[in-house]
Design an enzyme around this catalytic site. Sequence first.
Site, short mmCIF file in Angstrom:
data_model
loop_
_atom_site.label_atom_id
_atom_site.label_comp_id
_atom_site.label_asym_id
_atom_site.label_seq_id
_atom_site.Cartn_x
_atom_site.Cartn_y
_atom_site.Cartn_z
N ARG A 68 1.08 -4.30 12.33
CA ARG A 68 0.36 -4.50 13.59
C ARG A 68 0.71 -5.88 14.14
O ARG A 68 0.86 -6.85 13.38
CB ARG A 68 -1.17 -4.47 13.37
CG ARG A 68 -1.76 -3.08 13.19
CD ARG A 68 -1.75 -2.24 14.47
NE ARG A 68 -2.39 -0.96 14.29
CZ ARG A 68 -1.76 0.16 13.91
NH1 ARG A 68 -0.46 0.13 13.68
NH2 ARG A 68 -2.42 1.29 13.77
N GLY A 88 0.85 -1.18 0.00
CA GLY A 88 0.00 0.00 0.00
C GLY A 88 0.88 1.23 0.00
O GLY A 88 1.99 1.24 -0.55
N HIS A 135 6.60 0.31 19.10
CA HIS A 135 5.57 0.87 18.21
C HIS A 135 5.82 2.36 17.93
O HIS A 135 5.03 3.22 18.32
CB HIS A 135 4.17 0.66 18.81
CG HIS A 135 3.08 0.75 17.79
ND1 HIS A 135 1.91 0.05 17.87
CD2 HIS A 135 2.99 1.48 16.65
CE1 HIS A 135 1.13 0.35 16.85
NE2 HIS A 135 1.77 1.21 16.08
N GLU A 163 0.13 -5.05 23.26
CA GLU A 163 1.02 -3.92 23.56
C GLU A 163 0.51 -3.16 24.78
O GLU A 163 -0.70 -3.04 24.95
CB GLU A 163 1.10 -2.98 22.35
CG GLU A 163 1.73 -3.64 21.15
CD GLU A 163 1.81 -2.71 19.93
OE1 GLU A 163 1.44 -1.53 20.04
OE2 GLU A 163 2.25 -3.18 18.88
P1 NAP Z 1 -2.68 0.93 2.83
O1 NAP Z 1 -2.21 1.95 1.87
O2 NAP Z 1 -4.13 0.68 2.99
O3 NAP Z 1 -1.93 -0.45 2.47
C1 NAP Z 1 -2.29 -1.68 2.98
C2 NAP Z 1 -2.00 -2.71 1.93
O4 NAP Z 1 -2.29 -4.01 2.48
C3 NAP Z 1 -2.84 -2.55 0.67
O5 NAP Z 1 -2.01 -2.52 -0.44
C4 NAP Z 1 -3.73 -3.78 0.65
O6 NAP Z 1 -3.91 -4.21 -0.68
C5 NAP Z 1 -2.93 -4.79 1.47
N1 NAP Z 1 -3.79 -5.79 2.09
C6 NAP Z 1 -4.90 -5.60 2.82
N2 NAP Z 1 -5.42 -6.78 3.19
C7 NAP Z 1 -4.63 -7.73 2.66
C8 NAP Z 1 -4.65 -9.14 2.68
N3 NAP Z 1 -5.63 -9.81 3.28
N4 NAP Z 1 -3.67 -9.81 2.03
C9 NAP Z 1 -2.69 -9.14 1.38
N5 NAP Z 1 -2.61 -7.80 1.34
C10 NAP Z 1 -3.57 -7.11 1.97
O7 NAP Z 1 -2.15 1.24 4.29
P2 NAP Z 1 -0.78 1.95 4.73
O8 NAP Z 1 -1.02 3.39 4.95
O9 NAP Z 1 0.31 1.51 3.84
O10 NAP Z 1 -0.62 1.28 6.19
C11 NAP Z 1 -0.51 -0.13 6.32
C12 NAP Z 1 -0.64 -0.54 7.77
O11 NAP Z 1 0.54 -0.19 8.47
C13 NAP Z 1 -1.76 0.17 8.56
O12 NAP Z 1 -2.99 -0.49 8.42
C14 NAP Z 1 -1.27 0.18 9.98
O13 NAP Z 1 -1.85 -0.87 10.73
C15 NAP Z 1 0.24 -0.04 9.85
N6 NAP Z 1 1.00 1.11 10.36
C16 NAP Z 1 1.86 0.91 11.39
C17 NAP Z 1 2.59 1.98 11.89
C18 NAP Z 1 3.54 1.79 13.04
O14 NAP Z 1 3.66 2.70 13.85
N7 NAP Z 1 4.25 0.70 13.11
C19 NAP Z 1 2.45 3.26 11.33
C20 NAP Z 1 1.58 3.41 10.26
C21 NAP Z 1 0.85 2.33 9.78
P3 NAP Z 1 -5.23 -5.00 -1.14
O15 NAP Z 1 -6.40 -4.25 -0.58
O16 NAP Z 1 -5.13 -5.01 -2.63
O17 NAP Z 1 -5.10 -6.37 -0.58
#
Ligand code: NAP
Length: 321
Positions: free
Chosen positions: A237, A155, A285, A266
């Site tokens: 996550r 994503g 985190h 967490e």
């Molecule tokens: P995003 O743009 O929505 O990207 C998420 C990606 O995951 C999408 O490309 C989606 O593609 C894919 N996905 C969803 N369900 C899936 C599945 N079942 N199998 C395979 N791929 C799947 O979100 P983002 O902004 O990049 O953020 C991603 C995640 O990072 C967030 O949801 C959050 O939990 C985490 N995060 C963590 C931190 C931290 O502090 N560590 C900070 C920011 C974000 P498809 O829909 O095509 O499957």
Amino acid sequence: MKKIFITRKLPEEAVVGLREIFDVDMWHSEDEIPPKAVLIEKVKTVHALWTNVADTVDREVIQAGANLEVIANLAVGYNNIDIEAAKERGISVTNTPGVLTETTADLAFTLMLAAARQTGQAERFLREGKWTSWSPMGFTGMDIFGATLGIVGMGRIGEGVARRAAGFDMDVLYHNRTRKTEAESMFGFRYAELDDLLSKSDFVVVLTPLTDETRGMIGERELGLMKETAVLVNAARGGIVDEDALYEALKNGQIWAAGLDVFEGEPIGSDHKLLTLPNVTALPHIGSASVKTRLAMMRMNAEDIEAVLSGRDPENRVVLK
Ligand code: NAP
């Protein structure tokens, strides 16, 4: 005057604008979370709830919010909120997509580098006064330059990691539910089924949201497909990677190392079993934790709260896919 409850003490500059038009009640602590009973008591009278990843906003909390119009979450992920329950009550849920992408991609890359080169372990060794001489094979790790990177969840943040990987001459594979053909030709990464990605990658970086579908997505079988020299990074996550299976895989040398910013429950304590393993690089985190990004996330939440409470559509309403 409409009321807002903020579940954590935020910098005053982030709330000053809201204070001018609304009645703002801000929790007194930056580190301590309000107990559930307090959250329920507060939510009974407020129109907006400003939360973060540590708050569990379940159906019970949402149903207590008789006047609740909006829940703004200081994160892009929203697995801590019962979105269905909010939808049933017509409550908007907002998040902070995009603004934290580069900061979190930086952190994911940091974890790749740190785990591959054992920088945490090496620094502890030095600080403990154990550095007595240069050692020919001491702290020899894995190369990042020219390696194959597999991104699970390509994503916004996944693409950020892939863009950084180009500078390290990495071959990038990705897995999503949907293919991104345009980005494939633009950035030169290739689609792979999950098993194929796991068996071919030197680095696997998990960046999907936590959903019913992704919970436990990387378990014993999946770790078993990975190379013995591979590094697994989870910057998304806790819960997407099965921690018991990961512990066994790291302990038994099924994979080489892990870099983790997130955990199932967490915060974790210093007695968490993954912390007993030398090949784990662990962070509390902090994916989006840069000053600029955190303030920008707060601005987004504040603007969306103001929009909803003023009868306008928020910019960043969560819509389930
Ligand atoms: P995003 O743009 O929505 O990207 C998420 C990606 O995951 C999408 O490309 C989606 O593609 C894919 N996905 C969803 N369900 C899936 C599945 N079942 N199998 C395979 N791929 C799947 O979100 P983002 O902004 O990049 O953020 C991603 C995640 O990072 C967030 O949801 C959050 O939990 C985490 N995060 C963590 C931190 C931290 O502090 N560590 C900070 C920011 C974000 P498809 O829909 O095509 O499957």
